[in-house]
Motif scaffolding. Structure first.
Motif, PDB file in Angstrom:
ATOM      1  N   MET A   1       0.811  -1.221   0.000  1.00  0.00           N
ATOM      2  CA  MET A   1       0.000   0.000   0.000  1.00  0.00           C
ATOM      3  C   MET A   1       0.845   1.272   0.000  1.00  0.00           C
ATOM      4  O   MET A   1       0.565   2.204  -0.766  1.00  0.00           O
ATOM      5  N   PRO A   2       1.886   1.390   0.837  1.00  0.00           N
ATOM      6  CA  PRO A   2       2.667   2.632   0.819  1.00  0.00           C
ATOM      7  C   PRO A   2       3.287   2.906  -0.541  1.00  0.00           C
ATOM      8  O   PRO A   2       3.354   4.069  -0.973  1.00  0.00           O
ATOM      9  N   ARG A   3       3.756   1.880  -1.219  1.00  0.00           N
ATOM     10  CA  ARG A   3       4.348   2.065  -2.539  1.00  0.00           C
ATOM     11  C   ARG A   3       3.320   2.579  -3.539  1.00  0.00           C
ATOM     12  O   ARG A   3       3.601   3.454  -4.361  1.00  0.00           O
ATOM     13  N   LEU A   4       2.109   2.020  -3.475  1.00  0.00           N
ATOM     14  CA  LEU A   4       1.089   2.447  -4.434  1.00  0.00           C
ATOM     15  C   LEU A   4       0.597   3.855  -4.127  1.00  0.00           C
ATOM     16  O   LEU A   4       0.334   4.640  -5.039  1.00  0.00           O
ATOM     17  N   VAL A   5       0.472   4.187  -2.843  1.00  0.00           N
ATOM     18  CA  VAL A   5       0.073   5.551  -2.474  1.00  0.00           C
ATOM     19  C   VAL A   5       1.111   6.547  -2.970  1.00  0.00           C
ATOM     20  O   VAL A   5       0.778   7.609  -3.508  1.00  0.00           O
ATOM     21  N   ALA A   6       2.388   6.202  -2.801  1.00  0.00           N
ATOM     22  CA  ALA A   6       3.457   7.100  -3.233  1.00  0.00           C
ATOM     23  C   ALA A   6       3.441   7.298  -4.740  1.00  0.00           C
ATOM     24  O   ALA A   6       3.749   8.384  -5.237  1.00  0.00           O
ATOM     25  N   ARG A   7       3.074   6.286  -5.478  1.00  0.00           N
ATOM     26  CA  ARG A   7       3.111   6.368  -6.943  1.00  0.00           C
ATOM     27  C   ARG A   7       1.819   6.915  -7.529  1.00  0.00           C
ATOM     28  O   ARG A   7       1.851   7.595  -8.560  1.00  0.00           O
ATOM     29  N   SER A   8       0.679   6.575  -6.925  1.00  0.00           N
ATOM     30  CA  SER A   8      -0.598   6.884  -7.559  1.00  0.00           C
ATOM     31  C   SER A   8      -1.496   7.799  -6.746  1.00  0.00           C
ATOM     32  O   SER A   8      -2.533   8.219  -7.245  1.00  0.00           O
ATOM     33  N   GLY A   9      -1.142   8.078  -5.496  1.00  0.00           N
ATOM     34  CA  GLY A   9      -1.984   8.903  -4.656  1.00  0.00           C
ATOM     35  C   GLY A   9      -2.883   8.069  -3.767  1.00  0.00           C
ATOM     36  O   GLY A   9      -3.198   6.906  -4.073  1.00  0.00           O
ATOM     37  N   ALA A  10      -3.319   8.670  -2.669  1.00  0.00           N
ATOM     38  CA  ALA A  10      -4.107   7.938  -1.682  1.00  0.00           C
ATOM     39  C   ALA A  10      -5.463   7.510  -2.228  1.00  0.00           C
ATOM     40  O   ALA A  10      -5.893   6.372  -2.036  1.00  0.00           O
ATOM     41  N   GLY A  11      -6.135   8.431  -2.917  1.00  0.00           N
ATOM     42  CA  GLY A  11      -7.458   8.108  -3.421  1.00  0.00           C
ATOM     43  C   GLY A  11      -7.449   6.976  -4.423  1.00  0.00           C
ATOM     44  O   GLY A  11      -8.274   6.055  -4.360  1.00  0.00           O
ATOM     45  N   ARG A  12      -6.507   7.022  -5.348  1.00  0.00           N
ATOM     46  CA  ARG A  12      -6.422   5.974  -6.366  1.00  0.00           C
ATOM     47  C   ARG A  12      -6.028   4.639  -5.747  1.00  0.00           C
ATOM     48  O   ARG A  12      -6.552   3.597  -6.126  1.00  0.00           O
ATOM     49  N   ALA A  13      -5.114   4.660  -4.789  1.00  0.00           N
ATOM     50  CA  ALA A  13      -4.702   3.418  -4.140  1.00  0.00           C
ATOM     51  C   ALA A  13      -5.867   2.777  -3.390  1.00  0.00           C
ATOM     52  O   ALA A  13      -6.065   1.556  -3.458  1.00  0.00           O
ATOM     53  N   CYS A  14      -6.643   3.586  -2.683  1.00  0.00           N
ATOM     54  CA  CYS A  14      -7.800   3.044  -1.959  1.00  0.00           C
ATOM     55  C   CYS A  14      -8.846   2.516  -2.930  1.00  0.00           C
ATOM     56  O   CYS A  14      -9.479   1.479  -2.672  1.00  0.00           O
ATOM     57  N   ALA A  15      -9.035   3.220  -4.056  1.00  0.00           N
ATOM     58  CA  ALA A  15      -9.987   2.751  -5.057  1.00  0.00           C
ATOM     59  C   ALA A  15      -9.556   1.410  -5.635  1.00  0.00           C
ATOM     60  O   ALA A  15     -10.389   0.522  -5.886  1.00  0.00           O
ATOM     61  N   ILE A  16      -8.263   1.228  -5.839  1.00  0.00           N
ATOM     62  CA  ILE A  16      -7.756  -0.042  -6.360  1.00  0.00           C
ATOM     63  C   ILE A  16      -7.953  -1.162  -5.343  1.00  0.00           C
ATOM     64  O   ILE A  16      -8.310  -2.293  -5.694  1.00  0.00           O
ATOM     65  N   LEU A  17      -7.746  -0.861  -4.065  1.00  0.00           N
ATOM     66  CA  LEU A  17      -7.981  -1.856  -3.022  1.00  0.00           C
ATOM     67  C   LEU A  17      -9.434  -2.318  -3.034  1.00  0.00           C
ATOM     68  O   LEU A  17      -9.726  -3.519  -2.982  1.00  0.00           O
ATOM     69  N   VAL A  18     -10.354  -1.372  -3.126  1.00  0.00           N
ATOM     70  CA  VAL A  18     -11.781  -1.707  -3.153  1.00  0.00           C
ATOM     71  C   VAL A  18     -12.137  -2.455  -4.433  1.00  0.00           C
ATOM     72  O   VAL A  18     -12.880  -3.438  -4.417  1.00  0.00           O
ATOM     73  N   ALA A  19     -11.596  -1.984  -5.562  1.00  0.00           N
ATOM     74  CA  ALA A  19     -11.869  -2.657  -6.836  1.00  0.00           C
ATOM     75  C   ALA A  19     -11.370  -4.096  -6.819  1.00  0.00           C
ATOM     76  O   ALA A  19     -11.981  -4.986  -7.429  1.00  0.00           O
ATOM     77  N   GLY A  20     -10.267  -4.338  -6.103  1.00  0.00           N
ATOM     78  CA  GLY A  20      -9.759  -5.697  -5.998  1.00  0.00           C
ATOM     79  C   GLY A  20     -10.719  -6.615  -5.255  1.00  0.00           C
ATOM     80  O   GLY A  20     -10.861  -7.793  -5.600  1.00  0.00           O
ATOM     81  N   LEU A  21     -11.386  -6.085  -4.232  1.00  0.00           N
ATOM     82  CA  LEU A  21     -12.382  -6.885  -3.519  1.00  0.00           C
ATOM     83  C   LEU A  21     -13.545  -7.238  -4.437  1.00  0.00           C
ATOM     84  O   LEU A  21     -14.024  -8.377  -4.453  1.00  0.00           O
ATOM     85  N   VAL A  22     -13.999  -6.249  -5.202  1.00  0.00           N
ATOM     86  CA  VAL A  22     -15.106  -6.506  -6.130  1.00  0.00           C
ATOM     87  C   VAL A  22     -14.672  -7.479  -7.222  1.00  0.00           C
ATOM     88  O   VAL A  22     -15.384  -8.438  -7.540  1.00  0.00           O
ATOM     89  N   GLY A  23     -13.483  -7.231  -7.785  1.00  0.00           N
ATOM     90  CA  GLY A  23     -12.988  -8.138  -8.816  1.00  0.00           C
ATOM     91  C   GLY A  23     -12.788  -9.547  -8.305  1.00  0.00           C
ATOM     92  O   GLY A  23     -13.077 -10.525  -9.002  1.00  0.00           O
ATOM     93  N   GLY A  24     -12.302  -9.656  -7.070  1.00  0.00           N
ATOM     94  CA  GLY A  24     -12.115 -10.976  -6.484  1.00  0.00           C
ATOM     95  C   GLY A  24     -13.423 -11.719  -6.294  1.00  0.00           C
ATOM     96  O   GLY A  24     -13.509 -12.922  -6.562  1.00  0.00           O
ATOM     97  N   SER A  25     -14.442 -11.011  -5.843  1.00  0.00           N
ATOM     98  CA  SER A  25     -15.731 -11.667  -5.636  1.00  0.00           C
ATOM     99  C   SER A  25     -16.375 -12.056  -6.966  1.00  0.00           C
ATOM    100  O   SER A  25     -16.994 -13.117  -7.080  1.00  0.00           O
ATOM    101  N   LEU A  26     -16.219 -11.212  -7.990  1.00  0.00           N
ATOM    102  CA  LEU A  26     -16.764 -11.559  -9.306  1.00  0.00           C
ATOM    103  C   LEU A  26     -16.076 -12.796  -9.873  1.00  0.00           C
ATOM    104  O   LEU A  26     -16.730 -13.685 -10.434  1.00  0.00           O
ATOM    105  N   ALA A  27     -14.749 -12.856  -9.731  1.00  0.00           N
ATOM    106  CA  ALA A  27     -14.026 -14.025 -10.230  1.00  0.00           C
ATOM    107  C   ALA A  27     -14.418 -15.283  -9.459  1.00  0.00           C
ATOM    108  O   ALA A  27     -14.561 -16.363 -10.047  1.00  0.00           O
ATOM    109  N   TYR A  28     -14.606 -15.158  -8.154  1.00  0.00           N
ATOM    110  CA  TYR A  28     -15.026 -16.309  -7.349  1.00  0.00           C
ATOM    111  C   TYR A  28     -16.411 -16.777  -7.775  1.00  0.00           C
ATOM    112  O   TYR A  28     -16.683 -17.986  -7.834  1.00  0.00           O
TER     113      TYR A  28
END
Length: 204
Positions: free
Chosen positions: A95-122
């Motif tokens: 998370m710190p690496r992604l926040v540093a590269r993409s910003g806090a908002g985008r990093a948090c959005a990616i974390l949430v999108a990963g949960l949704v993507g994971g559930s869809l794939a499951y």
């Protein structure tokens, strides 16, 4: 923004995300240890918050909106302290690496999108009606986004990502590979997107 300020922001965002993931496990582990509540709280939490594929094929929901809420709520429930610790370790690494590269908002959005993507794939790739819990889909999304942004130019970053993935896989007693794949794919796709740049200044 200076490097020091950016580092503090990345640390605070990571801490906030970690606390959000850890709070439910603290409550459930405390109940199982007899400090409060009842030992059955974990089973109740799984019934209420886990990702249940059957809810999308006719099974009766416990409360209105559960079939929608479960696409995210499953990430807040873990099988125990070890399961949570592995996900927190991945979060702390990535998370710190992604926040540093993409910003806090985008990093948090990616974390949430990963949960949704994971559930869809499951849902699409799973072969049963067993419930799924854990935030690893979101953690894999962070790895996917970092990999997409890094390419082959940052070998150290790739090593950290590989380590985080290895820890996730090795510690999973009941591996939901579909969620890992879906989370990683969601993060990689979002990581390929163009980063927001500084606003342009018009000449007078």
């Amino acid at each position: 923004m200076s490097g020091g300020a950016g580092g503090w922001r990345a640390a605070l965002v990571t801490l906030a995300a970690g606390l959000l993931l850890a709070a439910p496990e603290l409550v459930l582990s405390g109940a199982e240890a007899g400090f409060w509540g009842a030992p059955g709280w974990r089973l109740a939490a799984i019934r209420l918050g886990a990702f249940w594929p059957g809810l999308l094929s006719g099974a009766r929901a416990v409360f209105p909106g559960q079939p929608v809420a479960m696409f995210l709520s499953y990430g807040l429930i873990h099988d125990g302290p070890l399961h949570l610790s592995i996900n927190l370790g991945g979060l702390a690494l990535l998370m710190p690496r992604l926040v540093a590269r993409s910003g806090a908002g985008r990093a948090c959005a990616i974390l949430v999108a990963g949960l949704v993507g994971g559930s869809l794939a499951y849902l699409l790739l799973g072969d049963g009606a067993a419930p799924m819990i854990g935030a690893s889909g979101g953690i894999f999304a962070l790895a996917g986004a970092l990999l997409a942004r890094s390419g082959q130019r940052r070998p150290l970053g790739l090593i950290v990502i590989a380590l985080a993935l290895a820890l996730e896989i090795d510690a999973a007693a009941d591996l939901a590979w579909q969620a890992h794949l879906g989370g990683f794919a969601a993060g990689w796709l979002l990581g390929r997107g163009r980063e927001p740049g500084p606003p342009r200044r018009r000449a007078p």
